[in-house]
Motif scaffolding. Structure first.
Motif, short mmCIF file in Angstrom:
data_model
loop_
_atom_site.label_atom_id
_atom_site.label_comp_id
_atom_site.label_asym_id
_atom_site.label_seq_id
_atom_site.Cartn_x
_atom_site.Cartn_y
_atom_site.Cartn_z
N ARG A 112 0.82 -1.21 0.00
CA ARG A 112 0.00 0.00 0.00
C ARG A 112 0.86 1.26 0.00
O ARG A 112 0.59 2.22 -0.72
N SER A 113 1.92 1.24 0.80
CA SER A 113 2.80 2.40 0.87
C SER A 113 3.50 2.65 -0.45
O SER A 113 3.60 3.79 -0.92
N GLU A 114 4.00 1.58 -1.08
CA GLU A 114 4.75 1.75 -2.32
C GLU A 114 3.85 2.12 -3.49
O GLU A 114 4.26 2.86 -4.39
N VAL A 115 2.63 1.62 -3.53
CA VAL A 115 1.69 2.02 -4.58
C VAL A 115 1.40 3.51 -4.46
O VAL A 115 1.38 4.24 -5.46
N ALA A 116 1.18 3.97 -3.23
CA ALA A 116 0.93 5.40 -3.02
C ALA A 116 2.10 6.23 -3.51
O ALA A 116 1.92 7.28 -4.14
N ALA A 117 3.33 5.77 -3.22
CA ALA A 117 4.51 6.51 -3.68
C ALA A 117 4.63 6.47 -5.20
O ALA A 117 4.93 7.48 -5.85
N ALA A 118 4.38 5.31 -5.78
CA ALA A 118 4.51 5.16 -7.23
C ALA A 118 3.51 6.03 -7.98
O ALA A 118 3.79 6.51 -9.08
N ARG A 119 2.36 6.27 -7.39
CA ARG A 119 1.36 7.08 -8.06
C ARG A 119 1.77 8.55 -8.12
O ARG A 119 1.16 9.34 -8.85
N ARG A 120 2.79 8.93 -7.36
CA ARG A 120 3.29 10.31 -7.42
C ARG A 120 4.27 10.52 -8.57
O ARG A 120 4.64 11.66 -8.87
N VAL A 121 4.72 9.44 -9.19
CA VAL A 121 5.72 9.54 -10.24
C VAL A 121 5.11 10.13 -11.51
O VAL A 121 4.04 9.71 -11.96
N SER A 122 5.79 11.11 -12.08
CA SER A 122 5.33 11.71 -13.33
C SER A 122 5.40 10.69 -14.46
O SER A 122 6.11 9.70 -14.39
N ARG A 123 4.67 10.98 -15.52
CA ARG A 123 4.57 10.04 -16.64
C ARG A 123 5.82 9.98 -17.51
O ARG A 123 5.89 9.14 -18.39
N PHE A 124 6.78 10.83 -17.28
CA PHE A 124 7.89 10.97 -18.21
C PHE A 124 8.62 9.64 -18.41
O PHE A 124 9.35 9.17 -17.54
N CYS A 125 8.45 9.03 -19.57
CA CYS A 125 9.14 7.79 -19.95
C CYS A 125 8.86 6.65 -18.97
O CYS A 125 9.69 5.76 -18.79
N THR A 126 7.70 6.67 -18.33
CA THR A 126 7.30 5.58 -17.45
C THR A 126 5.91 5.10 -17.86
O THR A 126 5.20 5.76 -18.63
N ALA A 127 5.54 3.93 -17.34
CA ALA A 127 4.15 3.47 -17.45
C ALA A 127 3.50 3.74 -16.11
O ALA A 127 3.68 2.98 -15.16
N PRO A 128 2.77 4.83 -15.97
CA PRO A 128 2.31 5.28 -14.65
C PRO A 128 1.26 4.36 -14.04
O PRO A 128 0.52 3.66 -14.74
N VAL A 129 1.20 4.38 -12.72
CA VAL A 129 0.18 3.67 -11.97
C VAL A 129 -1.14 4.44 -12.10
O VAL A 129 -1.20 5.63 -11.81
N LEU A 130 -2.20 3.74 -12.50
CA LEU A 130 -3.49 4.38 -12.73
C LEU A 130 -4.52 4.05 -11.66
O LEU A 130 -5.43 4.83 -11.39
N ASP A 131 -4.40 2.87 -11.08
CA ASP A 131 -5.43 2.41 -10.14
C ASP A 131 -4.84 1.26 -9.34
O ASP A 131 -3.78 0.70 -9.70
N ALA A 132 -5.48 0.91 -8.25
CA ALA A 132 -5.00 -0.22 -7.45
C ALA A 132 -6.11 -0.66 -6.50
O ALA A 132 -6.98 0.13 -6.11
N ARG A 133 -6.06 -1.93 -6.13
CA ARG A 133 -6.88 -2.43 -5.03
C ARG A 133 -5.93 -2.73 -3.89
O ARG A 133 -5.06 -3.61 -4.01
N LEU A 134 -6.10 -2.01 -2.80
CA LEU A 134 -5.14 -2.07 -1.71
C LEU A 134 -5.65 -2.82 -0.49
O LEU A 134 -4.91 -3.03 0.47
N GLU A 135 -6.92 -3.23 -0.51
CA GLU A 135 -7.50 -3.98 0.60
C GLU A 135 -8.26 -5.17 0.02
O GLU A 135 -8.77 -5.11 -1.10
N GLY A 136 -8.38 -6.23 0.81
CA GLY A 136 -9.14 -7.38 0.36
C GLY A 136 -8.33 -8.28 -0.55
O GLY A 136 -7.11 -8.17 -0.66
N GLU A 137 -9.03 -9.18 -1.21
CA GLU A 137 -8.35 -10.15 -2.08
C GLU A 137 -9.05 -10.22 -3.42
O GLU A 137 -10.29 -10.25 -3.49
N PRO A 138 -8.29 -10.21 -4.52
CA PRO A 138 -6.83 -10.10 -4.56
C PRO A 138 -6.37 -8.65 -4.56
O PRO A 138 -7.13 -7.74 -4.89
#
Length: 546
Positions: free
Chosen positions: A67-93
């Motif tokens: 959860r912590s790393e997804v939150a950090a990754a979502r702050r990354v700008s799009r420049f030459c990356t494949a940005p994080v758009l969405d996530a499920r951080l609770e429950g399964e899967p």
């Protein structure tokens, strides 16, 4: 067979999900120690979804770090990356959604086509350094930068999986499962013996990736993990394959002392100049693939942003691009050496066959009678229609051509997709090379949902040569489908246009059984969903290409 541009989407297994939240799963892209990556259709187009393995998701410590790393990754700008758009951080899967990048990864390309040279290599170095600058600016460390995590798209290199790998870290470079975190021949020396990874470790990995792109493998490539780790700590790499400008930067990045390495921003300054590097967005916008020429596209940095001390080496065609789907940073299906994407379909030198379907006795199948709602036949109003029904989920019709077709043709038809599930209905044109005892066809097809792909079918097997890709400006009614087929020199080249957009292309070398005379036609099929598809065809043509 050779087909670049997209990693192949594998058929889903019974244990695979078919939907995750608002995303409909289309195929499986890969599987690793952390989870399985799927190609999916989201509200705004194609995405990649990484579903975390259950045994990891069940570990509370891992889940918290995830959860912590997804939150950090979502702050990354799009420049030459494949940005994080969405996530499920609770429950399964647990899962994380990133932008889908239509292109092969660098590891696959090096394995299949060998090292990059000249401006290709420079563009890769610039793109990955730009991505690291964006990642580090967001306070994120990648930790597992390697060729498999660098995708190559028409808009340049895209770094993936940044930051998320830290969720696996249980200390001292080990994962929560007790295995080594990272890829040994791309790990910085400090990661071998210390637990903390900072931005300098990613810079070291950048040097390894650029060296691998120039030579085909990491400068620390080894047969065993202990050997690779020893070489990372003790060996001085051989960088003689790099030109002078890159050699100095890569050498500095591979310094054993993390404090002595340049930052990602300093790498970028060394590549494009200090002033240009201050505007990361502009640098990212100038890294492109040059898709001109029949030999295939090459990478470049746009004019005005060229790295200093450039050495002009012979360009080696290496990458397959695709048509850009609107404003999305998505490529269409891979094109291998077809032609510049800015061009429309080729002009035929003469028309071998043409039918406007105004005459219901022109030779096509009409066993169900002439009427607008016939399952297979003429409509009586100047069109030809085919539909599936519960008794038959596939229909095709070969053009009744008497003339001997040449080895390079352009087949075209206008199509109205009257009915069918957006994901499970497919129709289009085909070229077929069917000798007496086998079946060998290439289908260029579209769906009512605005997707396109090329599919190969033989008696032994059938599979999609390209993943389903978004068609720019797609319209269900009146689209002109054009398929170029060329058989020569032990291979078959296929390219597919929808209207004037080149959306897919492949070169197939596994064609020993494709030794019949060329045949061409139209088809419709149902793979799932309701209702049954129906298509109205008009203005069918076969043209000779010089």
């Amino acid at each position: 067979m050779t087909a670049y541009g997209l990693p192949p989407a594998l058929t889903l297994e019974p244990s695979d999900p078919v939907e995750l939240g608002p995303y409909r799963i289309a195929g499986r892209l890969g599987r690793g120690g952390m989870g399985t990556v799927y190609l999916a259709e989201g509200p705004s187009g194609p995405v990649a979804i990484k579903v975390i393995n259950r045994h990891l998701a069940a570990n509370p410590e891992f889940a918290a770090r995830f959860r912590s790393e997804v939150a950090a990754a979502r702050r990354v700008s799009r420049f030459c990356t494949a940005p994080v758009l969405d996530a499920r951080l609770e429950g399964e899967p647990l899962w994380v959604v990133t932008e889908y990048v239509a292109g092969p990864d660098l590891a696959r390309l090096l394995r299949d086509q060998g090292p990059l040279t000249g401006s290709n290599l420079e563009a890769l170095a610039v793109g990955v350094a730009t991505a690291l600058s964006a990642i580090h600016d967001a306070g994120v460390v990648h930790r597992d930068l390697k060729p498999a995590n660098v995708l190559l798209s028409p808009l340049g290199p895209r770094v993936i999986d940044f930051g998320i790998a830290r969720a696996l870290d249980a200390g001292r470079g080990q994962t929560v499962t007790g295995t080594l975190l990272g890829t040994p021949e791309y790990m910085a020396p400090e990661l071998v013996s210390e637990s903390k990874a900072g931005p300098p470790a990613d810079v070291f990995a950048w040097g390894c990736v650029v060296a691998a792109a120039a030579t085909g493998s990491s400068p620390f490539a080894s047969r065993t993990v202990p050997e690779a780790l020893y070489r990372v700590v003790h060996d001085t790499p051989d960088l003689s394959a790099l030109d002078e400008g890159l050699r100095g930067l890569v050498g500095a990045a591979l310094d054993k002392d993390p404090a002595a390495r340049p930052t990602a921003r300093e790498l970028l300054s060394g590549l494009v100049g200090r002033k240009a590097a201050e505007d990361t967005a502009r640098v990212a916008g100038t890294v492109r693939l040059d898709l001109s020429g029949l030999a295939g596209p090459t990478a470049r940095v746009a004019a005005g942003e060229e790295p200093a001390k450039r050495t002009r080496l012979p360009r080696r065609p290496y990458l397959v691009g695709g048509a850009v789907a609107g404003a999305l940073l998505l490529g269409a299906a891979g094109v291998l050496g077809v032609r510049m994407l800015a061009q429309g379909p080729p002009e035929s030198t003469d028309v071998l066959y043409r039918d406007d379907f105004g005459d219901d006795k022109s030779g096509w199948y009409n066993g169900d009678g002439t009427r607008v709602d016939t399952l297979h036949g003429y409509t009586g109003d100047g069109r030809f229609t085919m539909a599936t029904d519960p008794s038959k989920d596939y229909r095709e019709n070969k053009a009744p051509v008497n003339a001997e077709a040449p080895e390079r043709v352009l087949v075209s038809v206008k199509a109205d997709l009257a009915d069918g599930d957006p994901y499970g209905a497919w129709s289009g044109v085909f070229c077929q090379y069917t000798p007496d005892e086998t079946y060998f066809s290439y289908f260029a097809e579209v769906s009512p949902g605005g997707r396109a792909r090329i599919r190969r079918s033989t008696f032994e097997s059938a599979w999609d040569l390209t993943a389903d890709v978004l068609i720019p400006g797609f319209k269900k009614n009146g689209s002109v489908l054009r398929l170029e087929c060329e058989r020569s020199d032990g291979r078959i080249r296929v390219a597919f246009w929808v209207d004037d957009h080149l959306v897919a292309g492949v070169v197939d070398t596994d064609v020993a059984k494709a030794n019949g005379k060329p045949l061409f036609g139209i088809h419709v099929r149902k793979t799932g969903g309701d209702p049954h598809p129906r298509v109205y065809f008009d203005d069918f043509r076969i043209g000779r290409l010089s």
